[in-house]
Design an enzyme around this catalytic site. Sequence first.
Site, PDB file in Angstrom:
ATOM      1  N   LYS A  22       0.836  -1.210   0.000  1.00 51.53           N
ATOM      2  CA  LYS A  22       0.000   0.000   0.000  1.00 51.53           C
ATOM      3  C   LYS A  22       0.864   1.250   0.000  1.00 51.53           C
ATOM      4  O   LYS A  22       0.639   2.172  -0.778  1.00 51.53           O
ATOM      5  CB  LYS A  22      -0.907  -0.010   1.232  1.00 51.53           C
ATOM      6  CG  LYS A  22      -1.590   1.322   1.497  1.00 51.53           C
ATOM      7  CD  LYS A  22      -2.499   1.270   2.709  1.00 51.53           C
ATOM      8  CE  LYS A  22      -1.854   1.630   4.024  1.00 51.53           C
ATOM      9  NZ  LYS A  22      -1.520   3.050   4.198  1.00 51.53           N
ATOM     10  N   ASN A  23       1.849   1.270   0.902  1.00 46.81           N
ATOM     11  CA  ASN A  23       2.617   2.508   1.080  1.00 46.81           C
ATOM     12  C   ASN A  23       3.594   2.789  -0.062  1.00 46.81           C
ATOM     13  O   ASN A  23       4.178   3.867  -0.122  1.00 46.81           O
ATOM     14  CB  ASN A  23       3.374   2.483   2.413  1.00 46.81           C
ATOM     15  CG  ASN A  23       2.435   2.687   3.592  1.00 46.81           C
ATOM     16  OD1 ASN A  23       1.246   2.959   3.406  1.00 46.81           O
ATOM     17  ND2 ASN A  23       2.960   2.538   4.799  1.00 46.81           N
ATOM     18  N   CYS A 116      -6.029  13.259  12.793  1.00 53.07           N
ATOM     19  CA  CYS A 116      -5.831  11.844  12.497  1.00 53.07           C
ATOM     20  C   CYS A 116      -5.860  11.094  13.807  1.00 53.07           C
ATOM     21  O   CYS A 116      -5.397  11.590  14.829  1.00 53.07           O
ATOM     22  CB  CYS A 116      -4.487  11.689  11.801  1.00 53.07           C
ATOM     23  SG  CYS A 116      -3.926  10.023  11.743  1.00 53.07           S
ATOM     24  N   ARG A 121       0.429  14.392  13.434  1.00 54.04           N
ATOM     25  CA  ARG A 121       0.861  14.157  12.064  1.00 54.04           C
ATOM     26  C   ARG A 121       0.785  15.398  11.180  1.00 54.04           C
ATOM     27  O   ARG A 121       0.017  15.454  10.224  1.00 54.04           O
ATOM     28  CB  ARG A 121       0.042  13.025  11.433  1.00 54.04           C
ATOM     29  CG  ARG A 121       0.224  11.717  12.145  1.00 54.04           C
ATOM     30  CD  ARG A 121      -0.509  10.611  11.448  1.00 54.04           C
ATOM     31  NE  ARG A 121       0.309   9.904  10.499  1.00 54.04           N
ATOM     32  CZ  ARG A 121      -0.109   8.821   9.843  1.00 54.04           C
ATOM     33  NH1 ARG A 121      -1.308   8.357  10.020  1.00 54.04           N
ATOM     34  NH2 ARG A 121       0.698   8.216   9.001  1.00 54.04           N
ATOM     35  N   ASP A 304       4.514   0.503  12.102  1.00 52.46           N
ATOM     36  CA  ASP A 304       3.342  -0.183  11.557  1.00 52.46           C
ATOM     37  C   ASP A 304       3.256  -1.656  11.973  1.00 52.46           C
ATOM     38  O   ASP A 304       2.282  -2.330  11.637  1.00 52.46           O
ATOM     39  CB  ASP A 304       3.335  -0.090  10.018  1.00 52.46           C
ATOM     40  CG  ASP A 304       2.940   1.296   9.530  1.00 52.46           C
ATOM     41  OD1 ASP A 304       2.504   2.120  10.353  1.00 52.46           O
ATOM     42  OD2 ASP A 304       3.078   1.559   8.317  1.00 52.46           O
ATOM     43  N   ARG A 396      -8.771  -0.580   4.480  1.00 52.28           N
ATOM     44  CA  ARG A 396      -7.897   0.468   3.931  1.00 52.28           C
ATOM     45  C   ARG A 396      -6.535  -0.110   3.560  1.00 52.28           C
ATOM     46  O   ARG A 396      -5.885   0.397   2.659  1.00 52.28           O
ATOM     47  CB  ARG A 396      -7.665   1.576   4.970  1.00 52.28           C
ATOM     48  CG  ARG A 396      -8.863   2.459   5.211  1.00 52.28           C
ATOM     49  CD  ARG A 396      -8.458   3.621   6.071  1.00 52.28           C
ATOM     50  NE  ARG A 396      -7.181   4.131   5.624  1.00 52.28           N
ATOM     51  CZ  ARG A 396      -6.268   4.702   6.399  1.00 52.28           C
ATOM     52  NH1 ARG A 396      -6.479   4.850   7.678  1.00 52.28           N
ATOM     53  NH2 ARG A 396      -5.133   5.129   5.900  1.00 52.28           N
TER      54      ARG A 396
HETATM   55  C1  UD1 Z   1       4.143   6.856   6.575  1.00 51.05           C
HETATM   56  C2  UD1 Z   1       3.327   5.613   6.314  1.00 51.05           C
HETATM   57  C3  UD1 Z   1       2.757   5.084   7.622  1.00 51.05           C
HETATM   58  C4  UD1 Z   1       3.866   4.867   8.649  1.00 51.05           C
HETATM   59  C5  UD1 Z   1       4.719   6.129   8.787  1.00 51.05           C
HETATM   60  C6  UD1 Z   1       5.946   5.925   9.658  1.00 51.05           C
HETATM   61  C7  UD1 Z   1       2.499   5.998   4.071  1.00 51.05           C
HETATM   62  C8  UD1 Z   1       1.339   6.303   3.192  1.00 51.05           C
HETATM   63  N1  UD1 Z   1       2.255   5.945   5.397  1.00 51.05           N
HETATM   64  O1  UD1 Z   1       3.260   7.839   7.096  1.00 51.05           O
HETATM   65  O2  UD1 Z   1       2.119   3.830   7.350  1.00 51.05           O
HETATM   66  O3  UD1 Z   1       3.301   4.578   9.900  1.00 51.05           O
HETATM   67  O4  UD1 Z   1       5.185   6.566   7.489  1.00 51.05           O
HETATM   68  O5  UD1 Z   1       6.725   4.898   9.175  1.00 51.05           O
HETATM   69  O6  UD1 Z   1       3.599   5.775   3.616  1.00 51.05           O
HETATM   70  N2  UD1 Z   1       6.147  14.689  10.811  1.00 51.05           N
HETATM   71  C9  UD1 Z   1       6.304  16.026  11.066  1.00 51.05           C
HETATM   72  N3  UD1 Z   1       6.155  16.911  10.026  1.00 51.05           N
HETATM   73  C10 UD1 Z   1       5.863  16.515   8.758  1.00 51.05           C
HETATM   74  C11 UD1 Z   1       5.717  15.139   8.511  1.00 51.05           C
HETATM   75  C12 UD1 Z   1       5.860  14.238   9.557  1.00 51.05           C
HETATM   76  O7  UD1 Z   1       6.565  16.420  12.189  1.00 51.05           O
HETATM   77  O8  UD1 Z   1       5.743  17.365   7.867  1.00 51.05           O
HETATM   78  C13 UD1 Z   1       6.289  13.708  11.918  1.00 51.05           C
HETATM   79  C14 UD1 Z   1       5.019  12.909  12.188  1.00 51.05           C
HETATM   80  O9  UD1 Z   1       4.167  13.596  13.060  1.00 51.05           O
HETATM   81  C15 UD1 Z   1       5.599  11.652  12.813  1.00 51.05           C
HETATM   82  C16 UD1 Z   1       6.931  11.476  12.083  1.00 51.05           C
HETATM   83  O10 UD1 Z   1       7.216  12.729  11.490  1.00 51.05           O
HETATM   84  O11 UD1 Z   1       5.864  11.855  14.175  1.00 51.05           O
HETATM   85  C17 UD1 Z   1       6.924  10.426  11.000  1.00 51.05           C
HETATM   86  O12 UD1 Z   1       5.819  10.607  10.150  1.00 51.05           O
HETATM   87  P1  UD1 Z   1       5.859  10.291   8.595  1.00 51.05           P
HETATM   88  O13 UD1 Z   1       7.030   9.441   8.275  1.00 51.05           O
HETATM   89  O14 UD1 Z   1       5.687  11.558   7.837  1.00 51.05           O
HETATM   90  O15 UD1 Z   1       4.543   9.433   8.420  1.00 51.05           O
HETATM   91  P2  UD1 Z   1       3.709   9.376   7.104  1.00 51.05           P
HETATM   92  O16 UD1 Z   1       4.598   9.629   5.934  1.00 51.05           O
HETATM   93  O17 UD1 Z   1       2.461  10.171   7.252  1.00 51.05           O
END
Ligand code: UD1
Length: 421
Positions: A22-23, A116, A121, A304, A396
């Site tokens: 998925k990711n 969320c 996030r 995950d 999902r």
């Molecule tokens: C992706 C995965 C999700 C997985 C996560 C962590 C997808 C579609 N989803 O989610 O399944 O659980 O990686 O491996 O690939 N953060 C910030 N600012 C930002 C972005 C992120 O502070 O602009 C923080 C988030 O709050 C979190 C951390 O960074 O604490 C990691 O999040 P992130 O890697 O961005 O998760 P996703 O990409 O949303």
Amino acid sequence: MDRLIIAGGRPLEGEIGVSGAKNAALPILCSALLSAEPLTVARVPQLRDVTTLLRLLKGMGVEVETEGDKVRLAAPNTLEPVASYDLVKTMRASILVLGPLLARFGHARVSLPGGCAIGERPVDLHLKGLQAMGAQLAVEHGYIVATAGRLQGTHIFMDTVTVTGTENLMMAATLAEGITVLENAAREPEVVDLAQCLVGMGARITGHGTDVITVKGVPALHGTAHSVMPDRIETGTFLVAAAATGGHVRVTGVRPRTLDAVLDKLREANAKVECGTDDIRLTMRGANHGVSLRTAPYPAFPTDMQAQFMAMNAVAQGTTVITETIFENRFMHVQELRRLGANIEVEGNAAIIRGVQGLDGATVMATDLRASASLVIAGLIARGETIIDRIYHLDRGYERLEHKLRELGAEVRRDHAGAIE
Ligand code: UD1
């Protein structure tokens, strides 16, 4: 609303194939926005998140043709670069359209993702990176309104490792003028899979799989065909389910090396794990020792997979500690596991799990995708019947989960609000 009904207590036995990740599929489908030429993506899992993204892309004017697990996308020059709230609110990953749209069309309107279930996030790092590349951003009526001339390559340091943030900026940088360096980039295999698809489209990317990714912008990308990597989280979920039920499974069509941290922990819990080039065999015959772990960005243990291990630890010998360092509110499965008889205490970002002799079936509620997977595993372990409500979360991210579990000998059925499948 659909629910799953599980008659627990049977070890999982047999062989199962995993679906595309998925990711990886989500960002790869978004990369079609970077070119007017068609992108054909194979091994696309049939999941609600994929359907949502395809609706979002179609709504903009992307031509989408689906045949089995293959999707052919073509994003014409005339498309409308707008992602509306009604779809974005149901899936945060929709933010992945922002980078490609802005890079190719010079403007985009993308709804800000809402709150969320698993914490704040934010998407600040996506936005900061695009700004550093020369984009002007404003928030108007809940939408990110982005404009830019041609994006400019630059040096971007991300102070937190973000998977979709890295993907968004890497996609944007493919069409920027000059060189973009992404520092402290995510090393997740899904980022690498996306990079390989982009390279197939003519992008010039190096360093993917390390924490420094360098992208040399090109004026245009072309079409290509790409096959999505296997889902390492689905793979891990089947392996943990087999270990937790004292079973024996062979999971096929996988990339074992993307699961090093997970396999290590399964061995530590006393499972026998053997890897071939594209399959993994797991046998759990002795006592379940459980295992303490700490989530962190790849290649460390994935957030995950945390909830699934907690279900296994609930019936392990002794006490284990699971520490969550990525998301601040990712223990929502704990109170549901307690309803099944687990002894778990949460202290800050750590869960202390005291193993009990067994779990007892009950009605529980799924709260997010991976929490739902943990409840399924708990249901498979528990004596008697477990009913899991609100399983749309599972749909999902897991393709045909109950069918696959049945193939492994589990007694699982789906109740369509009354009708039983
Ligand atoms: C992706 C995965 C999700 C997985 C996560 C962590 C997808 C579609 N989803 O989610 O399944 O659980 O990686 O491996 O690939 N953060 C910030 N600012 C930002 C972005 C992120 O502070 O602009 C923080 C988030 O709050 C979190 C951390 O960074 O604490 C990691 O999040 P992130 O890697 O961005 O998760 P996703 O990409 O949303």
